[in-house]
Design an enzyme around this catalytic site. Structure first.
Site, PDB file in Angstrom:
ATOM      1  N   LYS A 174       5.313  -3.650  -5.800  1.00  0.00           N
ATOM      2  CA  LYS A 174       6.755  -3.418  -5.897  1.00  0.00           C
ATOM      3  C   LYS A 174       7.487  -4.070  -4.734  1.00  0.00           C
ATOM      4  O   LYS A 174       8.588  -4.528  -4.863  1.00  0.00           O
ATOM      5  CB  LYS A 174       7.072  -1.926  -5.928  1.00  0.00           C
ATOM      6  N   CYS A 194       0.837  -1.207   0.000  1.00  0.00           N
ATOM      7  CA  CYS A 194       0.000   0.000   0.000  1.00  0.00           C
ATOM      8  C   CYS A 194       0.869   1.252   0.000  1.00  0.00           C
ATOM      9  O   CYS A 194       2.017   1.234   0.419  1.00  0.00           O
ATOM     10  CB  CYS A 194      -0.865   0.001   1.254  1.00  0.00           C
TER      11      CYS A 194
HETATM   12  C1  AGP Z   1      11.246  -8.746  -9.320  1.00  0.00           C
HETATM   13  O1  AGP Z   1      11.083  -8.406 -10.696  1.00  0.00           O
HETATM   14  C2  AGP Z   1       9.912  -8.797  -8.621  1.00  0.00           C
HETATM   15  N1  AGP Z   1       9.347  -7.490  -8.599  1.00  0.00           N
HETATM   16  C3  AGP Z   1       9.983  -9.440  -7.253  1.00  0.00           C
HETATM   17  O2  AGP Z   1      10.298 -10.799  -7.423  1.00  0.00           O
HETATM   18  C4  AGP Z   1      11.030  -8.843  -6.295  1.00  0.00           C
HETATM   19  O3  AGP Z   1      12.325  -9.166  -6.728  1.00  0.00           O
HETATM   20  C5  AGP Z   1      10.819  -9.467  -4.900  1.00  0.00           C
HETATM   21  O4  AGP Z   1       9.526  -9.133  -4.467  1.00  0.00           O
HETATM   22  C6  AGP Z   1      11.846  -8.982  -3.881  1.00  0.00           C
HETATM   23  O5  AGP Z   1      11.750  -7.593  -3.737  1.00  0.00           O
HETATM   24  P1  AGP Z   1      12.935  -6.832  -2.967  1.00  0.00           P
HETATM   25  O6  AGP Z   1      14.170  -6.950  -3.799  1.00  0.00           O
HETATM   26  O7  AGP Z   1      12.442  -5.414  -2.847  1.00  0.00           O
HETATM   27  O8  AGP Z   1      13.111  -7.483  -1.627  1.00  0.00           O
END
Ligand code: AGP
Length: 599
Positions: free
Chosen positions: A594, A2
């Site tokens: 994200k 969020c």
């Molecule tokens: C990557 O393209 C994805 N958005 C997702 O797998 C991401 O890498 C994962 O959620 C980990 O996020 P972070 O690197 O912010 O911890």
């Protein structure tokens, strides 16, 4: 994850500010949004001590404020983009949520694990609820405490009742105050000339001020005429710890690019060069920590997990060092062997991924040392760590990770060479990889990638194989294709082909073969031949073409760094595959956020 944005101050355009702030946080992924404003009737200058709500399902897009909010000025407003957890995607469930008297407005990140028990108690006290959310118990609980105490202590007592990792922002119309409190999920407070801003990350604040405070867990900040930072446990005052954000505003915008995703793919050149020049001390520090530890464990989720996996191959082949790897969500089940001599290296772009945050908490209970590799200064994982290694990749706004992956593996490669006392060799390979990426991102090369896209865009499945470092690259390639183009993609170790996956190969099945000129080349070419023998369409990526390839996307031979340009080719392929399959906004893939800050 969020998005939170709030403002209190002397500017009469609080509602508009909040709407713009939410738009800057759209990249986090959401499915509904809302704003609460204490509007001032500009004709009579009467302060309305109630909140006016505006809520919507769907994306903000180019939405304008409702007539009521746009026609009236306001100096106190807060807004939220919601990614549904408790309660469906409806207007009623969108935040902010109000108390019975509409004097208290609350927005929230996280999950109130004991909300049923609190809701039951409040219903018995005749509080009226309009949503199915856990969040809605918070304004009513504060309303209950306000019957006996002041606003700040009511928020503190109510917040301390909540179980789980939560971040809340509460506004109180009668006193024109905003309070933020957290035990999880980030909150950053900006102190500007026209008042105070609160947001879930710095992206929303940077256009107003670079003077910020990153709220720590178990802290509460009270904003109104001035600022007070207090501890949630004992209520004792804390001296505000101002920091300066070092991002430039243009980092936030797309500039000449159609999407953040393609912009960030192109930014990788600068990211690698910056790391090769400026992260020598950090990579040395990481190398020394690994050298001294009795057991090192790298962990991450999604793309970060593939960077961690690549790290195990890099430290083995370059520094002859054994480093363990675990997916962030699995590490909790593996930590019984941790000791105070262990080193845990969480890797995360956002620094907020809950599976990594909670794994770190458990590792700290074992007194293991934490050395975090993160992109966001002040993030939860950044603050949990004993040692912090920043990625310096700049804000990554597309949900799909690209430059953050490259930064992660560049730091790990440099660190492996540092451990082998050959840091200059690592720098040289990174420069070589960066030069190769420059060629890959030129228009005539991208045309070749688009030709491959035309051949596979209508397929339902695609497979990606690699061995060693290229196995990690294969997994990252499959994730890029899945989350950007929604095509089913499976990455796996080439050696596993005959243990099952080959059963899925049919005539025309596309398969990407990641073939660097290293010890894996001959064996991965044999795997490619086995797939070709069953009619597969083979796409080779690497320094050397081969008759088994139906399509070939060349890279330079950058030795241990060859997988970096190979992954960049995969990123460009995934981006163009998404566009060719009619996906309108590759920056915000469906169902994805994200950063995954709730379990
Ligand atoms: C990557 O393209 C994805 N958005 C997702 O797998 C991401 O890498 C994962 O959620 C980990 O996020 P972070 O690197 O912010 O911890």
């Amino acid at each position: 994850m969020c998005g939170i944005f709030a403002y209190v101050g002397s500017d009469n355009k609080a509602s508009q500010k909040v709407l713009e702030g939410l738009k800057l946080l759209e990249y986090r992924g959401y499915d509904s949004w809302g704003i609460a404003s204490r509007i001032q009737n500009s004709k009579f200058k009467i302060q309305n001590s109630k909140f006016t709500l505006e809520k919507h399902v769907g994306k903000i897009g180019n939405a304008e404020l409702s007539s009521e909010l746009s026609a009236n000025s306001s100096q106190l407003a807060l807004g939220h983009t919601r990614w549904a957890t408790h309660g469906g995607v409806t207007v009623e469930n969108a935040h902010p949520h109000l108390d019975c008297k509409k004097e208290i407005a609350v927005i929230h990140n996280g999950i109130v694990e004991n909300f049923q028990e609190i809701k039951h108690e409040l219903v018995k006290k005749r509080h009226v609820f309009t949503s199915q959310t856990d969040t809605e118990v918070i304004p009513h609980l504060i309303e209950e405490y306000l019957k006996k105490e002041g606003f700040a202590s009511s928020v503190k007592d109510a917040f301390n009742r909540l179980k789980g990792l939560n971040a809340i922002v509460v506004a109180y119309a009668p006193s024109s105050e905003i309070i933020a409190a957290k035990t999880g999920s980030p909150l950053v407070m900006g102190h500007a000339t026209d008042g105070f801003y609160i947001a879930s990350d710095a992206s929303g604040i940077i256009k107003h001020t670079k003077k910020v405070i990153f709220l720590k867990d178990n802290e509460m900040v009270i904003l109104g005429k001035n600022i007070q930072l207090v501890s949630l446990s004992g209520g004792q005052k804390i001296t505000p710890r101002y920091e300066t954000i070092n991002w430039k505003i243009e980092d936030e915008e797309k500039g000449a690019y159609k999407h953040f995703l393609i912009k960030e793919i192109h930014e990788q050149l600068n990211v690698i060069e910056y790391i090769a020049l400026n992260s020598l001390a950090d990579s040395n520090k990481l190398a020394n920590l690994i050298d001294k530890a009795f057991g090192t464990f790298m962990l991450g989720c999604g793309t970060a997990s593939y960077a961690a996996l690549a790290g195990t191959y890099l430290f083995s082949r370059i520094a002859k060092k054994h480093v363990n790897f675990s997916i962030g969500s699995e590490f909790t089940y593996l930590i019984d062997y941790l000791t105070p001599e262990s080193l845990v290296i969480p890797i995360s772009q956002s620094g907020e991924t809950i599976d990594v945050v909670s794994s770190i908490e458990h590792a700290k209970e074992k007194s293991s040392k934490i050395a975090a590799v993160v992109n966001v200064r002040g993030s939860t994982i950044y603050r949990q760590a004993d040692e912090k290694i920043l990625l310096y990749a700049g804000p990554e706004k597309a949900v799909v990770g690209t430059k953050s992956f490259t930064a992660m593996v560049a730091i790990l490669l440099l660190s492996a060479f540092s451990l082998a006392k050959k840091q200059n060799e690592g720098k040289k390979l990174l420069h070589q990889a960066s030069k190769n990426i420059r060629d890959i991102l030129k228009e005539n090369y991208i045309k070749e990638i688009k030709k491959v896209v035309e051949k596979i865009k209508k397929k339902e499945h695609i497979y990606i194989i690699g061995r060693g470092l290229s196995y990690a690259a294969a997994l990252e390639t499959s994730l890029k294709i899945k989350e950007t183009s929604y095509m089913h993609a499976e990455g796996f170790a080439g050696g596993e082909l005959k243990h099952g996956v080959i059963a899925l190969i049919e005539k025309g099945t596309p398969c990407i073969v990641i073939a660097p000129l290293d010890e894996t080349y001959d064996d991965i070419i044999s795997n490619a031949a086995e797939i070709a023998a069953r009619g597969g369409f083979i796409i080779g990526i690497g320094p050397k073409n081969n008759s088994v390839f139906d399509a070939f996307l060349p890279t330079e031979d950058c030795r241990d760094a060859t997988f970096i340009p190979q992954v960049v080719i995969a990123q460009v392929l995934a981006y163009n595959l998404a566009l060719s399959r009619g996906i309108s906004d590759p920056d915000k893939p469906r169902n994805l956020a994200k950063s995954v800050t709730v379990k």
